[in-house]
Enzyme design. Structure first.
Site, PDB file in Angstrom:
ATOM      1  N   ARG A  26       0.770  -1.195  -0.069  1.00  0.00           N
ATOM      2  CA  ARG A  26      -0.070   0.034  -0.021  1.00  0.00           C
ATOM      3  C   ARG A  26       0.900   1.247  -0.036  1.00  0.00           C
ATOM      4  O   ARG A  26       0.368   2.325   0.499  1.00  0.00           O
ATOM      5  CB  ARG A  26      -1.038   0.009   1.347  1.00  0.00           C
ATOM      6  CG  ARG A  26      -2.193  -0.874   1.160  1.00  0.00           C
ATOM      7  CD  ARG A  26      -3.037  -0.457   0.338  1.00  0.00           C
ATOM      8  NE  ARG A  26      -4.226  -1.507  -0.068  1.00  0.00           N
ATOM      9  CZ  ARG A  26      -5.370  -1.826   0.662  1.00  0.00           C
ATOM     10  NH1 ARG A  26      -5.463  -0.913   1.785  1.00  0.00           N
ATOM     11  NH2 ARG A  26      -5.943  -2.751   0.391  1.00  0.00           N
ATOM     12  N   ARG A  30      -3.515   6.473   0.325  1.00  0.00           N
ATOM     13  CA  ARG A  30      -4.050   7.523   0.845  1.00  0.00           C
ATOM     14  C   ARG A  30      -3.031   8.311   1.716  1.00  0.00           C
ATOM     15  O   ARG A  30      -3.137   9.413   2.266  1.00  0.00           O
ATOM     16  CB  ARG A  30      -5.280   7.232   1.704  1.00  0.00           C
ATOM     17  CG  ARG A  30      -6.409   6.919   0.927  1.00  0.00           C
ATOM     18  CD  ARG A  30      -7.595   6.456   1.558  1.00  0.00           C
ATOM     19  NE  ARG A  30      -7.436   5.030   2.164  1.00  0.00           N
ATOM     20  CZ  ARG A  30      -8.191   4.320   2.734  1.00  0.00           C
ATOM     21  NH1 ARG A  30      -9.287   4.786   3.006  1.00  0.00           N
ATOM     22  NH2 ARG A  30      -7.838   3.005   2.780  1.00  0.00           N
ATOM     23  N   ARG A  39      -6.837  11.509  -7.176  1.00  0.00           N
ATOM     24  CA  ARG A  39      -8.257  10.413  -7.120  1.00  0.00           C
ATOM     25  C   ARG A  39      -9.516  11.076  -6.846  1.00  0.00           C
ATOM     26  O   ARG A  39     -10.404  10.720  -6.841  1.00  0.00           O
ATOM     27  CB  ARG A  39      -7.786   9.630  -5.805  1.00  0.00           C
ATOM     28  CG  ARG A  39      -7.127   8.293  -6.191  1.00  0.00           C
ATOM     29  CD  ARG A  39      -7.881   7.074  -6.936  1.00  0.00           C
ATOM     30  NE  ARG A  39      -9.069   6.991  -6.572  1.00  0.00           N
ATOM     31  CZ  ARG A  39      -9.578   6.478  -5.612  1.00  0.00           C
ATOM     32  NH1 ARG A  39      -8.779   5.806  -4.705  1.00  0.00           N
ATOM     33  NH2 ARG A  39     -10.822   6.284  -5.368  1.00  0.00           N
TER      34      ARG A  39
HETATM   35  O1  CP3 Z   1       0.034  -2.092  -2.460  1.00  0.00           O
HETATM   36  C1  CP3 Z   1      -0.232  -1.197  -3.219  1.00  0.00           C
HETATM   37  O2  CP3 Z   1       0.276   0.156  -3.104  1.00  0.00           O
HETATM   38  C2  CP3 Z   1      -0.840  -1.586  -4.495  1.00  0.00           C
HETATM   39  C3  CP3 Z   1      -2.380  -1.291  -4.580  1.00  0.00           C
HETATM   40  C4  CP3 Z   1      -3.290  -2.267  -3.890  1.00  0.00           C
HETATM   41  C5  CP3 Z   1      -4.623  -1.847  -3.410  1.00  0.00           C
HETATM   42  N1  CP3 Z   1      -5.269  -2.933  -2.982  1.00  0.00           N
HETATM   43  C6  CP3 Z   1      -5.047  -0.638  -3.622  1.00  0.00           C
HETATM   44  C7  CP3 Z   1      -6.267  -0.134  -2.766  1.00  0.00           C
HETATM   45  C8  CP3 Z   1      -3.164  -3.441  -3.468  1.00  0.00           C
HETATM   46  C9  CP3 Z   1      -2.052  -4.675  -3.683  1.00  0.00           C
HETATM   47  C10 CP3 Z   1      -4.335  -3.974  -2.879  1.00  0.00           C
HETATM   48  C11 CP3 Z   1      -4.797  -5.324  -2.626  1.00  0.00           C
HETATM   49  C12 CP3 Z   1      -6.132  -5.522  -1.803  1.00  0.00           C
HETATM   50  N2  CP3 Z   1      -7.238  -5.025  -1.853  1.00  0.00           N
HETATM   51  C13 CP3 Z   1      -5.968  -6.344  -0.719  1.00  0.00           C
HETATM   52  C14 CP3 Z   1      -4.880  -7.505  -0.318  1.00  0.00           C
HETATM   53  C15 CP3 Z   1      -3.576  -6.594   0.417  1.00  0.00           C
HETATM   54  C16 CP3 Z   1      -3.917  -6.389   1.805  1.00  0.00           C
HETATM   55  O3  CP3 Z   1      -4.202  -5.156   2.314  1.00  0.00           O
HETATM   56  O4  CP3 Z   1      -4.011  -7.353   2.611  1.00  0.00           O
HETATM   57  C17 CP3 Z   1      -7.259  -6.383  -0.281  1.00  0.00           C
HETATM   58  C18 CP3 Z   1      -7.525  -7.123   0.962  1.00  0.00           C
HETATM   59  C19 CP3 Z   1      -8.186  -5.619  -0.859  1.00  0.00           C
HETATM   60  C20 CP3 Z   1      -9.433  -5.286  -0.710  1.00  0.00           C
HETATM   61  C21 CP3 Z   1      -9.724  -3.816  -0.534  1.00  0.00           C
HETATM   62  N3  CP3 Z   1      -9.488  -2.979  -1.441  1.00  0.00           N
HETATM   63  C22 CP3 Z   1      -9.590  -3.223   0.898  1.00  0.00           C
HETATM   64  C23 CP3 Z   1      -9.821  -3.897   2.095  1.00  0.00           C
HETATM   65  C24 CP3 Z   1      -9.571  -1.747   0.710  1.00  0.00           C
HETATM   66  C25 CP3 Z   1      -9.628  -0.816   1.752  1.00  0.00           C
HETATM   67  C26 CP3 Z   1     -11.022  -0.001   1.958  1.00  0.00           C
HETATM   68  C27 CP3 Z   1     -10.771   1.283   2.470  1.00  0.00           C
HETATM   69  O5  CP3 Z   1     -11.174   2.511   2.034  1.00  0.00           O
HETATM   70  O6  CP3 Z   1     -10.405   1.331   3.853  1.00  0.00           O
HETATM   71  C28 CP3 Z   1      -9.562  -1.495  -0.722  1.00  0.00           C
HETATM   72  C29 CP3 Z   1      -9.640  -0.127  -1.340  1.00  0.00           C
HETATM   73  C30 CP3 Z   1      -7.999   0.128  -1.771  1.00  0.00           C
HETATM   74  N4  CP3 Z   1      -7.407  -0.647  -2.710  1.00  0.00           N
HETATM   75  C31 CP3 Z   1      -7.713   1.341  -1.449  1.00  0.00           C
HETATM   76  C32 CP3 Z   1      -6.232   1.252  -2.195  1.00  0.00           C
HETATM   77  C33 CP3 Z   1      -5.196   2.557  -2.254  1.00  0.00           C
HETATM   78  C34 CP3 Z   1      -8.309   2.507  -0.976  1.00  0.00           C
HETATM   79  C35 CP3 Z   1      -9.167   3.174  -1.695  1.00  0.00           C
HETATM   80  C36 CP3 Z   1      -8.986   4.762  -1.653  1.00  0.00           C
HETATM   81  O7  CP3 Z   1      -8.019   5.119  -1.786  1.00  0.00           O
HETATM   82  O8  CP3 Z   1     -10.240   5.423  -1.830  1.00  0.00           O
END
Ligand code: CP3
Length: 343
Positions: A26, A30, A39
């Site tokens: 990540r 954010r 975004r």
């Molecule tokens: O690591 C990175 O920088 C690459 C990007 C990445 C994202 N999601 C961007 C994202 C990666 C590798 C993921 C994988 C992902 N998505 C996982 C496995 C990684 C982990 O954290 O264990 C999981 C479980 C997800 C599912 C998911 N997507 C969740 C739980 C969330 C968070 C929701 C929240 O708002 O709290 C997301 C959204 C997400 N994926 C964001 C990002 C940058 C946040 C969205 C935003 O910025 O509005």
């Protein structure tokens, strides 16, 4: 120099490196004001399908922190959305599925993924590989269990009750669902690798919710399919989950080259459980980025020291960067890792 010779790829293969490679799960997201700016007003899943935006967001932490790898900006649910399943990422919540997948008939809403459904993903990767030069791009996908959990529960879940009920109550349906998800994740990864990603990471973030027996019986064979397919491409494979102290050896045996270790397990214990066949990745506690610098430095030096006894060590956090993290601390941490580990 090409990315296949980079410190990150070499460490993943257990080869000598000029310094320990470091990146952060990540790292794009954010914690960065420049991320929040680009975004603004664009829903998460839309932003993942726009190559200009994906390339910009993926590059932001590389430019800012000087990390040893970029991770492709996308999400584990992008490929299931691409096959037509109705799914959204709700800010502050996570992936939410309109109609959960719980029956054999529901599988019809989850067809196989073919590359023509995701031409934008190849294009994003090609743009990135050109811009990254010698810095490797990590491609990724969700592992079948973690994806299945979102699809069966309908959203994020603490206890994975419906998922476990399905796994134990209807193993045929469970295996059919996971086999389909393995196909989808494999196709998603294959597109990234064919377009130039140098490494892949399979995220089984929630596998730590399982006993070792259930993991090995119901989950490992499906993840092994994905990892074996990536082995054919010859790229190193990182396999990561949270709270997986009891599963480390099984996650390695699924076909990993590198096993991700979260911060709950001491690195020497992880290395002992894994044996000398695998490199390790981890495992600074993301909460420590909020501690005084001296404390973070002490922990990081200890982790670097402990990592020396592994076959290879990629420095990372034990889980993703927390949104409130001060990005300057991440930049300083990259400098510290490079300086302390230089040989
Ligand atoms: O690591 C990175 O920088 C690459 C990007 C990445 C994202 N999601 C961007 C994202 C990666 C590798 C993921 C994988 C992902 N998505 C996982 C496995 C990684 C982990 O954290 O264990 C999981 C479980 C997800 C599912 C998911 N997507 C969740 C739980 C969330 C968070 C929701 C929240 O708002 O709290 C997301 C959204 C997400 N994926 C964001 C990002 C940058 C946040 C969205 C935003 O910025 O509005």
């Amino acid at each position: 120099m090409n990315p296949a010779e980079s410190p990150l790829v070499r460490a993943a293969r257990g080869l000598p490196v000029p310094h320990a490679p470091v990146w952060f799960m990540r790292q794009a997201g954010r914690s960065l004001p420049e991320y929040r700016a680009v975004r603004e007003g664009i829903p998460m899943l839309d932003s993942c399908r726009r190559p200009d935006l994906v390339a910009e967001i993926t590059m932001q932490p590389v430019r800012r922190h000087g990390v040893d790898a970029a991770i492709f900006f996308s999400d584990i649910v992008v490929p299931v959305a691409a096959v037509g399943l109705e799914i959204d990422i709700v800010p502050g919540v996570g992936p939410v599925v309109a109609e959960p997948v719980r029956t054999h008939a529901d599988l019809d809403r989850l067809p196989e993924l073919t590359p023509d459904a995701i031409p934008d993903i190849s294009e994003s990767v090609r743009l990135l590989v050109a811009e990254l030069g010698e810095t490797p791009l990590i491609g990724f996908a969700g592992a079948p269990f973690t994806l299945a959990s979102y699809l069966v529960e309908g959203g994020p879940s603490r206890n994975h009750v419906k998922t476990k009920a399905l796994m134990h109550g209807d193993p045929d349906l469970w295996n059919a669902l996971c086999a389909r998800l393995a196909q989808i994740s494999t196709a998603f990864l294959a597109v990234q690798v064919e377009a130039g990603a140098s490494v892949v990471q399979l995220f089984d973030s929630w596998a730590g919710a399982l006993s070792r027996a259930d993991y090995e019986r119901y989950v490992q064979p499906h993840s092994a399919q994905v990892l074996a397919a990536m082995g054919e491409f010859g790229v190193p494979r990182i396999h990561f989950g949270v709270g997986t102290g009891e599963l480390l050896a099984s996650m390695g045996a699924a076909g990993a080259d590198v096993v991700g270790v979260d911060y709950r397990v001491a690195l020497p214990d992880a290395i002992e459980r894994l044996g000398d066949r695998y490199a390790v990745q981890g495992n600074i506690d993301p909460a420590l980025l909020f501690a005084p610098w001296a404390a973070l430095e002490r922990e990081t030096r200890r982790i670097l020291d402990e990592g020396r006894s592994a076959k290879g060590h990629i420095v990372n956090l034990g889980h993703g960067v927390l949104p409130e993290t001060d990005p300057d601390v991440l930049t300083r941490l990259v400098g510290l890792v490079h300086e302390v580990s230089a040989r």
